[in-house]
Design a protein around this motif. Structure first.
Motif, PDB file in Angstrom:
ATOM      1  N   ARG A 174       1.091  -1.368   0.249  1.00  0.00           N
ATOM      2  CA  ARG A 174      -0.190   0.026   0.376  1.00  0.00           C
ATOM      3  C   ARG A 174       0.753   1.170  -0.007  1.00  0.00           C
ATOM      4  O   ARG A 174       0.729   2.687  -0.716  1.00  0.00           O
ATOM      5  CB  ARG A 174      -0.818  -0.420   1.562  1.00  0.00           C
ATOM      6  CG  ARG A 174      -1.726  -1.304   0.899  1.00  0.00           C
ATOM      7  CD  ARG A 174      -2.977  -0.844   2.231  1.00  0.00           C
ATOM      8  NE  ARG A 174      -3.769  -2.426   2.142  1.00  0.00           N
ATOM      9  CZ  ARG A 174      -4.835  -1.577   3.045  1.00  0.00           C
ATOM     10  NH1 ARG A 174      -5.756  -0.688   3.207  1.00  0.00           N
ATOM     11  NH2 ARG A 174      -5.851  -2.900   2.791  1.00  0.00           N
ATOM     12  N   LEU A 209       1.949   1.687  -3.101  1.00  0.00           N
ATOM     13  CA  LEU A 209       1.106   2.724  -4.398  1.00  0.00           C
ATOM     14  C   LEU A 209       0.518   3.857  -4.097  1.00  0.00           C
ATOM     15  O   LEU A 209       1.185   4.334  -5.269  1.00  0.00           O
ATOM     16  CB  LEU A 209       0.022   1.478  -4.642  1.00  0.00           C
ATOM     17  CG  LEU A 209      -0.978   1.019  -5.794  1.00  0.00           C
ATOM     18  CD1 LEU A 209       0.476   0.056  -7.108  1.00  0.00           C
ATOM     19  CD2 LEU A 209      -1.705   0.330  -5.200  1.00  0.00           C
ATOM     20  N   LEU A 252      -5.458   9.473  -2.745  1.00  0.00           N
ATOM     21  CA  LEU A 252      -5.754   9.373  -4.934  1.00  0.00           C
ATOM     22  C   LEU A 252      -5.646   7.831  -5.181  1.00  0.00           C
ATOM     23  O   LEU A 252      -6.364   7.724  -5.788  1.00  0.00           O
ATOM     24  CB  LEU A 252      -4.847  10.003  -5.677  1.00  0.00           C
ATOM     25  CG  LEU A 252      -4.698  12.065  -5.373  1.00  0.00           C
ATOM     26  CD1 LEU A 252      -3.506  12.362  -6.398  1.00  0.00           C
ATOM     27  CD2 LEU A 252      -6.435  11.758  -6.523  1.00  0.00           C
ATOM     28  N   ARG A 290      -6.679   5.867  -2.815  1.00  0.00           N
ATOM     29  CA  ARG A 290      -7.630   5.120  -1.784  1.00  0.00           C
ATOM     30  C   ARG A 290      -7.474   4.190  -1.017  1.00  0.00           C
ATOM     31  O   ARG A 290      -7.733   2.816  -0.371  1.00  0.00           O
ATOM     32  CB  ARG A 290      -8.608   3.974  -2.657  1.00  0.00           C
ATOM     33  CG  ARG A 290      -9.190   4.579  -4.476  1.00  0.00           C
ATOM     34  CD  ARG A 290     -10.430   5.860  -3.848  1.00  0.00           C
ATOM     35  NE  ARG A 290     -10.828   6.542  -5.207  1.00  0.00           N
ATOM     36  CZ  ARG A 290     -10.840   7.325  -6.321  1.00  0.00           C
ATOM     37  NH1 ARG A 290      -9.055   7.951  -5.756  1.00  0.00           N
ATOM     38  NH2 ARG A 290     -10.834   7.668  -7.112  1.00  0.00           N
ATOM     39  N   GLY A 310      -3.828   3.128  -0.372  1.00  0.00           N
ATOM     40  CA  GLY A 310      -3.256   2.549  -0.791  1.00  0.00           C
ATOM     41  C   GLY A 310      -3.297   1.772  -1.913  1.00  0.00           C
ATOM     42  O   GLY A 310      -3.044   0.196  -2.034  1.00  0.00           O
ATOM     43  N   MET A 311      -4.491   1.291  -2.164  1.00  0.00           N
ATOM     44  CA  MET A 311      -5.391  -0.266  -2.316  1.00  0.00           C
ATOM     45  C   MET A 311      -5.647  -0.282  -4.264  1.00  0.00           C
ATOM     46  O   MET A 311      -5.538  -0.721  -4.751  1.00  0.00           O
ATOM     47  CB  MET A 311      -6.791  -1.013  -1.749  1.00  0.00           C
ATOM     48  CG  MET A 311      -6.160  -1.079  -0.364  1.00  0.00           C
ATOM     49  SD  MET A 311      -7.461  -1.976   0.714  1.00  0.00           S
ATOM     50  CE  MET A 311      -8.834  -0.344   0.481  1.00  0.00           C
ATOM     51  N   ALA A 312      -5.892   0.905  -5.034  1.00  0.00           N
ATOM     52  CA  ALA A 312      -5.606   1.418  -6.367  1.00  0.00           C
ATOM     53  C   ALA A 312      -4.995   2.893  -7.041  1.00  0.00           C
ATOM     54  O   ALA A 312      -3.803   3.071  -6.035  1.00  0.00           O
ATOM     55  CB  ALA A 312      -7.923   2.612  -6.565  1.00  0.00           C
ATOM     56  N   GLN A 313      -4.633   1.936  -7.933  1.00  0.00           N
ATOM     57  CA  GLN A 313      -3.844   2.754  -9.311  1.00  0.00           C
ATOM     58  C   GLN A 313      -4.199   3.963 -10.020  1.00  0.00           C
ATOM     59  O   GLN A 313      -5.588   3.997 -10.616  1.00  0.00           O
ATOM     60  CB  GLN A 313      -2.456   1.915  -9.874  1.00  0.00           C
ATOM     61  CG  GLN A 313      -1.396   2.663 -11.124  1.00  0.00           C
ATOM     62  CD  GLN A 313      -0.201   2.038  -9.615  1.00  0.00           C
ATOM     63  OE1 GLN A 313      -0.220   1.099  -9.971  1.00  0.00           O
ATOM     64  NE2 GLN A 313       0.453   3.179  -9.948  1.00  0.00           N
ATOM     65  N   PRO A 314      -4.088   5.175  -9.449  1.00  0.00           N
ATOM     66  CA  PRO A 314      -4.797   6.537 -10.199  1.00  0.00           C
ATOM     67  C   PRO A 314      -4.684   5.758 -12.101  1.00  0.00           C
ATOM     68  O   PRO A 314      -3.206   5.495 -12.164  1.00  0.00           O
ATOM     69  CB  PRO A 314      -4.372   7.747  -9.748  1.00  0.00           C
ATOM     70  CG  PRO A 314      -4.096   7.290  -8.645  1.00  0.00           C
ATOM     71  CD  PRO A 314      -3.069   5.777  -8.739  1.00  0.00           C
ATOM     72  N   ILE A 315      -4.972   6.618 -12.554  1.00  0.00           N
ATOM     73  CA  ILE A 315      -5.103   6.070 -14.204  1.00  0.00           C
ATOM     74  C   ILE A 315      -4.849   8.186 -14.379  1.00  0.00           C
ATOM     75  O   ILE A 315      -5.386   8.226 -14.175  1.00  0.00           O
ATOM     76  CB  ILE A 315      -6.441   5.936 -15.301  1.00  0.00           C
ATOM     77  CG1 ILE A 315      -6.726   4.310 -14.046  1.00  0.00           C
ATOM     78  CG2 ILE A 315      -6.006   5.744 -17.060  1.00  0.00           C
ATOM     79  CD1 ILE A 315      -8.627   4.047 -14.707  1.00  0.00           C
TER      80      ILE A 315
END
Lengths: 160, 300
Positions: free
Chosen positions: B167, B170, B288, B290, B292-297
């Motif tokens: 996390r 990321l 941004l 979320r 540390g669970m998602a990768q921003p596009i």
């Protein structure tokens, strides 16, 4: 040329086939059930009928819900009384249960007084600062949400 | 749009500054013959009431002297409260950490509370905005505060890195790829928390049952900022290096924490402000990504 369906056997045939195969290897080994199996099973089962037990469980759940709702309402009442006594000049919660000299009444009075500088500072300038603060907070919240919405994400499959 | 956001941010940053400047001047005096219909409140400014105040008189860290009449309560977290011989107080008096003096002939209708539950809060306030900032004792106290803060921050930073390495990585990647957006989101979060914290804390304390919730919220907010600091340290440790090493990460974490601790020892209020400022971009990246669970596009 045959079709794939020719290889399909129904459940009954399959069961018979399986039993024949198991019989060939001496399985399943037949075992006599214990003599008091029924008695033992009945002993561990509840005495009351399922319908009666269901009604009793529903009554218990209802009682639990009533207790929880009463508790929540009581806490809400305390919270509203506390806020009213500090903000709106209502009756002091602390003085309702004592004279504020000792015990719980003293603790509540101290809490009421401790909240005063926090709220009075926020309400300084006849509430104009409070209004400006609320407007600013709304603006900041709107920008924050907008920035977040404008950034789509892809969730990682497994993140530690 | 960008210009509007910038103007709003500048305006919001200046607003609390104006307020502090107003509150840190000379003593606020309600002169004899003067009648104040509402409440009187300051943060670090002393108050003297020679006239009449219908409402409450409160101060966070200032002393309060009453020789006139106050209809409501008189409360100071960190300062002394003195009621002169001609003073009249219709409500209660609370002097959390300061001395409470009542001259002969003074009338106080309610209870007088000295010390008690607010002492810890008053001590913290005194630490951040000391009444006397000189002397070896004050320096020793601030140094100990800085040291304790450094140890705690380092421990929590290491815990985050140990338990949530993925996390943190990321969120750190998000910070390096979207630095301006993360910074803006982090600053907006800090600003929103600063604006909402005062009335929210007041309401929760006043509601009595909300005090445990307030403590939980405070702990949660601090945990989020420490997470932000870890993300910043991780991002700095990967910047310009072919691969991140845990030694480099530890060194950068220690450097950031020591910087905060030194500033806290020299000027506690500025040190705390520096902590929130440094943690804000990391916090923005955490939001941004979320948590540390998602990768921003990133749009190209």
């Amino acid at each position: 040329m045959g079709s794939r369906d020719n290889h399909v056997i129904d459940d009954q045939q399959y069961d018979q086939l399986l039993l024949r195969l198991l019989e060939r290897s001496g399985q399943p080994a037949a075992a006599e059930p214990p003599p008091d199996l029924v008695t033992r099973t009945l002993r561990v089962l509840p005495q009351e009928l399922p319908a009666v037990a269901g009604r009793a469980a529903a009554r218990r759940a209802g009682r639990r819900l009533v207790v929880r709702v009463m508790l929540a309402l009581f806490m809400l009442l305390i919270a509203l009384l506390g806020i009213w006594s500090v903000l709106g000049g209502g009756p002091s919660l602390a003085l309702m249960i004592g004279n504020g000299v000792s015990g719980l009444s003293r603790v509540l009075l101290t809490l009421e007084l401790l909240a005063k500088p926090l709220l009075r500072t926020a309400g300084v300038g006849d509430g104009l600062w409070m209004l400006a603060g609320l407007l600013a907070l709304a603006g900041v919240g709107w920008l924050w949400w907008r920035l977040l919405r404008r950034t789509p994400v892809v969730y990682a499959e497994r993140v530690t | 749009m960008k210009r509007f956001i910038l103007l709003l941010l500048i305006g919001l940053c200046l607003m609390p500054g104006m307020r502090i400047a107003r509150a840190q001047g000379d003593m606020l005096v309600i002169a004899a013959g003067q009648h104040e219909a509402g409440n009187v409140a300051t943060v670090a400014q002393d108050i003297r009431v020679d006239g009449i105040v219908d409402g409450d008189v409160t101060s966070w860290n200032g002393s309060i002297t009453i020789t006139g009449s106050v209809g409501g309560d008189v409360v100071s977290y960190g300062g002394d409260v003195t009621v002169g011989a001609t003073g009249r107080v219709g409500g209660h008096i609370l002097a959390s950490a300061g001395v409470l003096r009542q001259a002969e002939g003074a009338i106080v209708a309610g209870q007088k509370i000295n010390g008690g539950a607010g002492e810890a809060l008053a001590s913290l306030l005194d630490l951040l905005n000391p009444a006397s900032s000189t002397g070896p004792d004050a320096l020793l106290g601030r140094s100990l505060f800085g040291l304790a803060l450094a140890v705690l921050l380092t421990a929590f930073c290491l815990l985050y890195s140990a338990f949530w390495p993925g996390r943190v990585a990321l969120a750190s990647d998000t910070l390096s790829r979207l630095p301006s957006r993360a910074l803006m989101l982090g600053m907006l979060t800090t600003l929103a928390l600063a604006l909402a914290s005062l009335p929210l804390a007041g309401l929760l304390v006043a509601s009595v049952v909300g005090v445990p919730l307030l403590l939980v919220l405070l702990a949660l907010a601090l945990a989020l900022y420490v997470y932000g600091l870890v993300v910043l340290a991780h991002m700095l440790s990967t910047r310009g290096a072919a691969s991140r090493t845990s030694g480099r990460m530890l060194a950068i974490t220690l450097a950031v924490v020591l910087l905060i601790a030194v500033v806290v020892a020299l000027a506690p209020a500025w040190g705390v402000a520096l902590f929130f400022l440094l943690a804000s971009p990391g916090l923005g990246a955490v939001v941004l990504s979320r948590g540390g669970m998602a990768q921003p596009i990133v749009a190209r």
